[in-house]
Design an enzyme around this catalytic site. Sequence first.
Site, PDB file in Angstrom:
ATOM      1  N   ASP A  78     -15.160  72.120 -39.879  1.00 24.04           N
ATOM      2  CA  ASP A  78     -15.728  73.468 -39.795  1.00 24.04           C
ATOM      3  C   ASP A  78     -16.560  73.586 -38.525  1.00 24.04           C
ATOM      4  OD1 ASP A  78     -16.830  76.110 -41.006  1.00 24.04           O
ATOM      5  OD2 ASP A  78     -18.618  74.944 -40.537  1.00 24.04           O
ATOM      6  N   TYR A 128     -21.409  77.849 -32.123  1.00 28.57           N
ATOM      7  CA  TYR A 128     -21.907  76.475 -32.045  1.00 28.57           C
ATOM      8  C   TYR A 128     -21.729  75.889 -30.643  1.00 28.57           C
ATOM      9  CZ  TYR A 128     -21.640  76.485 -37.200  1.00 28.57           C
ATOM     10  OH  TYR A 128     -21.777  76.772 -38.538  1.00 28.57           O
ATOM     11  N   LYS A 153     -15.486  80.449 -36.780  1.00 33.69           N
ATOM     12  CA  LYS A 153     -16.144  81.705 -37.111  1.00 33.69           C
ATOM     13  C   LYS A 153     -16.287  82.599 -35.882  1.00 33.69           C
ATOM     14  CE  LYS A 153     -19.062  78.880 -40.114  1.00 33.69           C
ATOM     15  NZ  LYS A 153     -18.780  77.617 -39.394  1.00 33.69           N
ATOM     16  N   HIS A 198     -18.981  85.312 -39.063  1.00 35.32           N
ATOM     17  CA  HIS A 198     -20.118  84.402 -39.182  1.00 35.32           C
ATOM     18  C   HIS A 198     -21.294  85.006 -39.948  1.00 35.32           C
ATOM     19  CE1 HIS A 198     -21.919  80.721 -36.954  1.00 35.32           C
ATOM     20  NE2 HIS A 198     -22.554  80.910 -38.081  1.00 35.32           N
TER      21      HIS A 198
END
Length: 281
Positions: free
Chosen positions: A32, A37, A62, A95
């Site tokens: 994931d 990120y 996401k 997200h």
Amino acid sequence: MPALGLGVFQTPPDETRDAVTAALDAGYRHIDTAAAYGNEREVGEAIAASDVHRADVFIETKVWINDFGYAETLHAFEKSAGKLGVDQLDLLILHQALPGDFERTLEAYRALETLLADGKVRAIGVSNFMVEHLTALLDRATVVPALNQLEIHPYFQQNAAADFGAERGILPQAWSPIGGITFYRDSGHVNALEDPTIGAVAEKHGKSPAQVMLRWGLQHGRSVIPKSTKPHRIAENLDVFDFELSAEDLAALDGLETGKRGGPEPDAVTLETFSREIPEA
């Protein structure tokens, strides 16, 4: 989708490649990540370099709020797929909700439905959606989200959102499932790894507190995506399928609810406060 996966939230790009490699070597088949990120590229590089066939790895990522909107979200897929080095994503989710601009959120989800219909993603979903967000989405959506990724751990269980979704076929997926350890200072949580109740259950089963919390999540019918960069912890987190918590054990962990969220309040998520431009692939 494997019920347990590796999360890479807040894992620096230069550590992500090694963490994903260690996870795949340990037997993980679910990774994931997220555009926000900043480590999708390293996730993709580790998967490509692995002896594990791409078809055997479930990749979840996401779309960040800056890329909400119909055309913007279609392009967000291209950015994520390009960084991950794949043509198709196994799961693409929104997200966060944008409560102050929910129409834009709905347009982003409509783009996910298009990507699903076109075969560019195998499943779609959402993250951090509360009951009111799910209700508004389901009023307009043609595809029910496959899952809703939520902060879920013994200290903050979000049963209303998790149960509401589960009753409608939306799988709850737990981020920060090992006690919300990412947010101790902000949330006021104690360290769940040192919690005496969790420790007693762990000792009873000859397991670690982290393993007990992951097992608790799994037995409640949730997917869990623990994060670690240490190979021995990554392997330990996967070793949770050889024991079962009793009803008494589950009740003891259920009783640790504090009502204190570690992550941001959903209604506080706005482009003004959480804007983050996502680079091109």
